[in-house]
Design a protein around this motif. Sequence first.
Motif, mmCIF file in Angstrom:
data_model
loop_
_atom_site.group_PDB
_atom_site.id
_atom_site.type_symbol
_atom_site.label_atom_id
_atom_site.label_comp_id
_atom_site.label_asym_id
_atom_site.label_seq_id
_atom_site.Cartn_x
_atom_site.Cartn_y
_atom_site.Cartn_z
ATOM 1 N N ASN A 21 15.482 -24.560 -15.107
ATOM 2 C CA ASN A 21 15.771 -23.134 -15.221
ATOM 3 C C ASN A 21 16.874 -22.967 -16.246
ATOM 4 O OD1 ASN A 21 14.034 -22.105 -13.129
ATOM 5 N ND2 ASN A 21 15.441 -23.064 -11.682
ATOM 6 N N GLY A 22 16.763 -21.962 -17.094
ATOM 7 C CA GLY A 22 17.798 -21.735 -18.092
ATOM 8 C C GLY A 22 17.381 -20.683 -19.088
ATOM 9 N N LEU A 23 18.114 -20.616 -20.176
ATOM 10 C CA LEU A 23 17.884 -19.594 -21.197
ATOM 11 C C LEU A 23 16.862 -20.038 -22.231
ATOM 12 C CD1 LEU A 23 21.558 -18.455 -21.800
ATOM 13 C CD2 LEU A 23 19.820 -17.362 -20.372
ATOM 14 N N TYR A 55 8.569 -16.074 -16.762
ATOM 15 C CA TYR A 55 9.594 -15.041 -16.936
ATOM 16 C C TYR A 55 9.080 -13.744 -16.332
ATOM 17 C CZ TYR A 55 12.273 -11.424 -19.401
ATOM 18 O OH TYR A 55 13.039 -10.324 -19.706
ATOM 19 N N ARG A 74 20.823 -23.179 -23.876
ATOM 20 C CA ARG A 74 19.400 -22.854 -24.004
ATOM 21 C C ARG A 74 18.564 -24.096 -23.752
ATOM 22 N NH1 ARG A 74 19.476 -18.714 -29.058
ATOM 23 N NH2 ARG A 74 21.091 -17.387 -28.174
ATOM 24 N N VAL A 94 16.291 -14.815 -22.791
ATOM 25 C CA VAL A 94 16.020 -14.496 -21.382
ATOM 26 C C VAL A 94 16.120 -15.762 -20.535
ATOM 27 C CG1 VAL A 94 14.504 -12.547 -21.935
ATOM 28 C CG2 VAL A 94 13.528 -14.818 -21.638
ATOM 29 N N ARG A 95 16.267 -15.585 -19.224
ATOM 30 C CA ARG A 95 16.299 -16.706 -18.288
ATOM 31 C C ARG A 95 14.869 -17.009 -17.846
ATOM 32 N NH1 ARG A 95 19.912 -19.594 -16.055
ATOM 33 N NH2 ARG A 95 21.586 -18.260 -16.814
ATOM 34 N N SER A 97 11.953 -20.222 -16.250
ATOM 35 C CA SER A 97 11.807 -21.499 -15.546
ATOM 36 C C SER A 97 10.694 -22.277 -16.212
ATOM 37 C CB SER A 97 11.504 -21.279 -14.053
ATOM 38 O OG SER A 97 10.283 -20.615 -13.898
#
Length: 99
Positions: A21-23, A55, A74, A94-95, A97
């Motif tokens: 999970n992240g940007l 997303y 990122r 955006v975040r 997964s």
Amino acid sequence: MRALTTLLFCFVTFSLAHAENGLASYYGYGKTAGNGEMTCAHRTRPFGSVLTVSYRGRSIQCRVNDRGPFIRGRIVDLSVPAARALGMMSAGVVRVSLQ
């Protein structure tokens, strides 16, 4: 029976270890694959591997064809077609997964 247990353990370990999970951001227009293919850049995943990026309830599959992103925080850079499919073009970053 031992081989089956080992195989099952390896499968579970592999699946859990590769979820992230992240940007996410997206590539500039000059770096597209040329054919509208949904591709992405990841630091460590092997070239040619397919990632599922999610997303806001949307999920796409994109192929790793580059290294990056090189900005702290990122985890993936998406091609323009992939970013459009996810609906993140106006947000830019955006975040997400990954699986």
